[in-house]
Motif scaffolding. Sequence first.
Motif, PDB file in Angstrom:
ATOM      1  N   HIS A 189     -12.016   1.201   2.076  1.00 37.03           N
ATOM      2  CA  HIS A 189     -11.410   0.028   2.711  1.00 37.03           C
ATOM      3  C   HIS A 189     -10.018  -0.245   2.123  1.00 37.03           C
ATOM      4  O   HIS A 189      -9.079  -0.566   2.842  1.00 37.03           O
ATOM      5  N   VAL A 190      -9.899  -0.079   0.811  1.00 42.81           N
ATOM      6  CA  VAL A 190      -8.597  -0.307   0.172  1.00 42.81           C
ATOM      7  C   VAL A 190      -7.573   0.699   0.728  1.00 42.81           C
ATOM      8  O   VAL A 190      -6.448   0.330   1.075  1.00 42.81           O
ATOM      9  N   LEU A 191      -8.008   1.939   0.857  1.00 45.85           N
ATOM     10  CA  LEU A 191      -7.118   2.975   1.387  1.00 45.85           C
ATOM     11  C   LEU A 191      -6.665   2.626   2.807  1.00 45.85           C
ATOM     12  O   LEU A 191      -5.508   2.824   3.177  1.00 45.85           O
ATOM     13  N   GLU A 192      -7.582   2.071   3.554  1.00 47.67           N
ATOM     14  CA  GLU A 192      -7.222   1.660   4.917  1.00 47.67           C
ATOM     15  C   GLU A 192      -6.175   0.553   4.917  1.00 47.67           C
ATOM     16  O   GLU A 192      -5.310   0.519   5.779  1.00 47.67           O
ATOM     17  N   ILE A 193      -6.292  -0.336   3.949  1.00 44.08           N
ATOM     18  CA  ILE A 193      -5.279  -1.396   3.849  1.00 44.08           C
ATOM     19  C   ILE A 193      -3.926  -0.755   3.533  1.00 44.08           C
ATOM     20  O   ILE A 193      -2.916  -1.063   4.163  1.00 44.08           O
ATOM     21  N   TYR A 194      -3.912   0.194   2.588  1.00 52.77           N
ATOM     22  CA  TYR A 194      -2.648   0.873   2.265  1.00 52.77           C
ATOM     23  C   TYR A 194      -2.051   1.511   3.521  1.00 52.77           C
ATOM     24  O   TYR A 194      -0.840   1.487   3.726  1.00 52.77           O
ATOM     25  N   GLU A 195      -2.933   2.089   4.339  1.00 53.60           N
ATOM     26  CA  GLU A 195      -2.444   2.796   5.534  1.00 53.60           C
ATOM     27  C   GLU A 195      -1.714   1.880   6.506  1.00 53.60           C
ATOM     28  O   GLU A 195      -0.929   2.342   7.320  1.00 53.60           O
ATOM     29  N   ARG A 196      -1.999   0.588   6.443  1.00 53.37           N
ATOM     30  CA  ARG A 196      -1.272  -0.335   7.325  1.00 53.37           C
ATOM     31  C   ARG A 196       0.181  -0.472   6.902  1.00 53.37           C
ATOM     32  O   ARG A 196       1.023  -0.902   7.669  1.00 53.37           O
ATOM     33  N   PHE A 197       0.467  -0.145   5.653  1.00 52.36           N
ATOM     34  CA  PHE A 197       1.812  -0.364   5.132  1.00 52.36           C
ATOM     35  C   PHE A 197       2.648   0.904   5.121  1.00 52.36           C
ATOM     36  O   PHE A 197       3.867   0.844   5.160  1.00 52.36           O
ATOM     37  N   THR A 198       1.996   2.065   5.013  1.00 52.90           N
ATOM     38  CA  THR A 198       2.749   3.319   4.983  1.00 52.90           C
ATOM     39  C   THR A 198       1.833   4.502   5.260  1.00 52.90           C
ATOM     40  O   THR A 198       0.662   4.485   4.856  1.00 52.90           O
ATOM     41  N   PRO A 199       2.359   5.537   5.926  1.00 55.86           N
ATOM     42  CA  PRO A 199       1.559   6.760   6.060  1.00 55.86           C
ATOM     43  C   PRO A 199       1.682   7.643   4.809  1.00 55.86           C
ATOM     44  O   PRO A 199       0.941   8.604   4.658  1.00 55.86           O
ATOM     45  N   ASP A 200       2.623   7.316   3.931  1.00 56.87           N
ATOM     46  CA  ASP A 200       2.919   8.195   2.791  1.00 56.87           C
ATOM     47  C   ASP A 200       2.095   7.778   1.580  1.00 56.87           C
ATOM     48  O   ASP A 200       2.517   6.944   0.774  1.00 56.87           O
ATOM     49  N   ILE A 201       0.920   8.366   1.466  1.00 60.42           N
ATOM     50  CA  ILE A 201      -0.044   7.972   0.441  1.00 60.42           C
ATOM     51  C   ILE A 201      -0.551   9.211  -0.286  1.00 60.42           C
ATOM     52  O   ILE A 201      -0.900  10.200   0.358  1.00 60.42           O
ATOM     53  N   GLU A 202      -0.575   9.142  -1.592  1.00 58.39           N
ATOM     54  CA  GLU A 202      -1.225  10.195  -2.392  1.00 58.39           C
ATOM     55  C   GLU A 202      -2.372   9.559  -3.163  1.00 58.39           C
ATOM     56  O   GLU A 202      -2.151   8.912  -4.185  1.00 58.39           O
ATOM     57  N   PRO A 203      -3.611   9.734  -2.701  1.00 53.25           N
ATOM     58  CA  PRO A 203      -4.722   9.190  -3.475  1.00 53.25           C
ATOM     59  C   PRO A 203      -4.866   9.995  -4.760  1.00 53.25           C
ATOM     60  O   PRO A 203      -4.794  11.220  -4.731  1.00 53.25           O
ATOM     61  N   VAL A 204      -5.032   9.299  -5.881  1.00 44.97           N
ATOM     62  CA  VAL A 204      -5.134   9.983  -7.166  1.00 44.97           C
ATOM     63  C   VAL A 204      -6.581   9.992  -7.649  1.00 44.97           C
ATOM     64  O   VAL A 204      -7.054  10.967  -8.213  1.00 44.97           O
ATOM     65  N   SER A 205      -7.276   8.896  -7.432  1.00 41.33           N
ATOM     66  CA  SER A 205      -8.679   8.814  -7.847  1.00 41.33           C
ATOM     67  C   SER A 205      -9.351   7.776  -6.968  1.00 41.33           C
ATOM     68  O   SER A 205      -8.737   7.253  -6.033  1.00 41.33           O
ATOM     69  N   ILE A 206     -10.582   7.449  -7.301  1.00 38.66           N
ATOM     70  CA  ILE A 206     -11.338   6.510  -6.454  1.00 38.66           C
ATOM     71  C   ILE A 206     -10.648   5.145  -6.363  1.00 38.66           C
ATOM     72  O   ILE A 206     -10.806   4.436  -5.378  1.00 38.66           O
ATOM     73  N   ASP A 207      -9.846   4.795  -7.362  1.00 35.92           N
ATOM     74  CA  ASP A 207      -9.253   3.447  -7.325  1.00 35.92           C
ATOM     75  C   ASP A 207      -7.747   3.453  -7.525  1.00 35.92           C
ATOM     76  O   ASP A 207      -7.157   2.418  -7.813  1.00 35.92           O
ATOM     77  N   GLU A 208      -7.122   4.600  -7.344  1.00 41.08           N
ATOM     78  CA  GLU A 208      -5.702   4.704  -7.674  1.00 41.08           C
ATOM     79  C   GLU A 208      -4.977   5.530  -6.617  1.00 41.08           C
ATOM     80  O   GLU A 208      -5.476   6.571  -6.204  1.00 41.08           O
ATOM     81  N   ALA A 209      -3.798   5.066  -6.195  1.00 42.63           N
ATOM     82  CA  ALA A 209      -3.018   5.846  -5.231  1.00 42.63           C
ATOM     83  C   ALA A 209      -1.536   5.536  -5.390  1.00 42.63           C
ATOM     84  O   ALA A 209      -1.157   4.409  -5.725  1.00 42.63           O
ATOM     85  N   TYR A 210      -0.729   6.566  -5.171  1.00 38.62           N
ATOM     86  CA  TYR A 210       0.719   6.368  -5.062  1.00 38.62           C
ATOM     87  C   TYR A 210       1.074   6.161  -3.601  1.00 38.62           C
ATOM     88  O   TYR A 210       0.552   6.855  -2.725  1.00 38.62           O
ATOM     89  N   LEU A 211       1.996   5.229  -3.344  1.00 30.72           N
ATOM     90  CA  LEU A 211       2.478   4.986  -1.993  1.00 30.72           C
ATOM     91  C   LEU A 211       3.997   5.039  -2.017  1.00 30.72           C
ATOM     92  O   LEU A 211       4.617   4.582  -2.995  1.00 30.72           O
ATOM     93  N   ALA A 212       4.603   5.583  -0.950  1.00 29.87           N
ATOM     94  CA  ALA A 212       6.055   5.495  -0.803  1.00 29.87           C
ATOM     95  C   ALA A 212       6.345   4.476   0.294  1.00 29.87           C
ATOM     96  O   ALA A 212       5.789   4.582   1.393  1.00 29.87           O
ATOM     97  N   VAL A 213       7.167   3.483  -0.013  1.00 31.27           N
ATOM     98  CA  VAL A 213       7.410   2.375   0.930  1.00 31.27           C
ATOM     99  C   VAL A 213       8.871   1.935   0.854  1.00 31.27           C
ATOM    100  O   VAL A 213       9.607   2.323  -0.059  1.00 31.27           O
ATOM    101  N   ARG A 214       9.267   1.117   1.806  1.00 29.26           N
ATOM    102  CA  ARG A 214      10.537   0.382   1.711  1.00 29.26           C
ATOM    103  C   ARG A 214      10.233  -0.928   0.981  1.00 29.26           C
ATOM    104  O   ARG A 214       9.108  -1.401   1.019  1.00 29.26           O
TER     105      ARG A 214
END
Length: 386
Positions: free
Chosen positions: A92-117
Amino acid sequence: MVVNRDDQPHILLCDLDAFFASVEQRDNPRFQGKPVIVGGDPDARGVVSTCSYEAREHGVRSAMPMRRALKLCPEAIVLPVDMHRYKAASRHVLEIYERFTPDIEPVSIDEAYLAVRDGYETAKKIRRAVREELSLPLTIGVSANKLLAKIACKLAKPDNEKDIWPEEVPAMIWPLPVSILPGVGPATGRKLRQNGIITVGDLASASLSALENILGHKAALMLKDYANGCDDRKLVLSHTPKTLSEEITFPQDVYDREYMLVTLLELAEELGYRLRLRGFFARNISLKLRFADFKTITRTVTLPKPTDSDGEIFAYARDLFIRYCGRPPWRLLGIRVSALDEGSQLSLIPDHEKERRITQTLDRLREKFGRKIVFKAKRLVQKKEQ
Ligand code: TTP
Ligand code: MG
């Protein structure tokens, strides 16, 4: 707020706080504010997976033997790992991130890098969405690269956001111990300390050849760069979403079928919007329904051709609802779309008669309830939870 320089995206490192323990505290209000340890059985040489920040005050840490953890904090509530629930929250958290950017690198179950403006503003919005929809604390580090985003996140924890920019490295990072840098574990930290290198600033001012003698060529180069806040690692964008979903738990149980249908419509509109935003078409549509006794069902239909249309999503979800709605009252309603394809054009050919019937239903529901009733209801729920 720092404006993008050179039009480079900002990097966010999003890391949920005390993740497994926070899910447990959220789902069991009596655990809130208490030391909670999640992990293996103390009688079977179990170890701590994680613990709440209340338990950390007693010195408990991840990977510590559970027996030792309980010596440090005998009053702790010990819970087994329930991966199923953590994975659901993670998705669900990942889905929330997806609303903000398609550029996502999930690192672990609770961690992800995002590229955004506009990193700092986006970080605030993401944290708000995760808090409102999932009631989970999240910390976000913001910067121009992965390294500084990660360090900002570490410094900000828990439940906060923080930005650090390359020009702030001497003032903010150099006084910190070398262990703040990724790649400096206990062994490397010890070697550096033995050579008088205690802080990141010491590392930055050490000569490369001195560092090479201590760490070898590759590690010396990397840590020298890191000490100066430099990191050119790119995001690994392997991630494409597998499902998207929207759901609402009603502030009060609902008895009115038509209210359920208008809610379903707004969920469908939101999902259609999110599909179109990313150029996806869904082949499966699932309805999720929870009854007053908490019994929850999910029913899925596979479409003859993938769709990104609000009306079609609604029509299929409505058919599922009519078939499986059982008896009122209902507590929760949701739609999930899955088996996502990119770029199918098939669904652009309208089925006029079907569209017309759907539109009539929609208009009738809107007349009765007005628009955006779901989102009003969502806000009510959020206010109650805060
Ligand atoms: P982390 O993000 O490292 O830790 P955390 O979320 O519990 O706490 P915080 O980020 O606020 O410091 O790890 C995420 C989850 O992974 C954690 O909740 C449990 C699990 N995990 C283990 O099972 N074993 C471990 O040794 C670690 C470090 C984590
Ligand atoms: Mg975490």
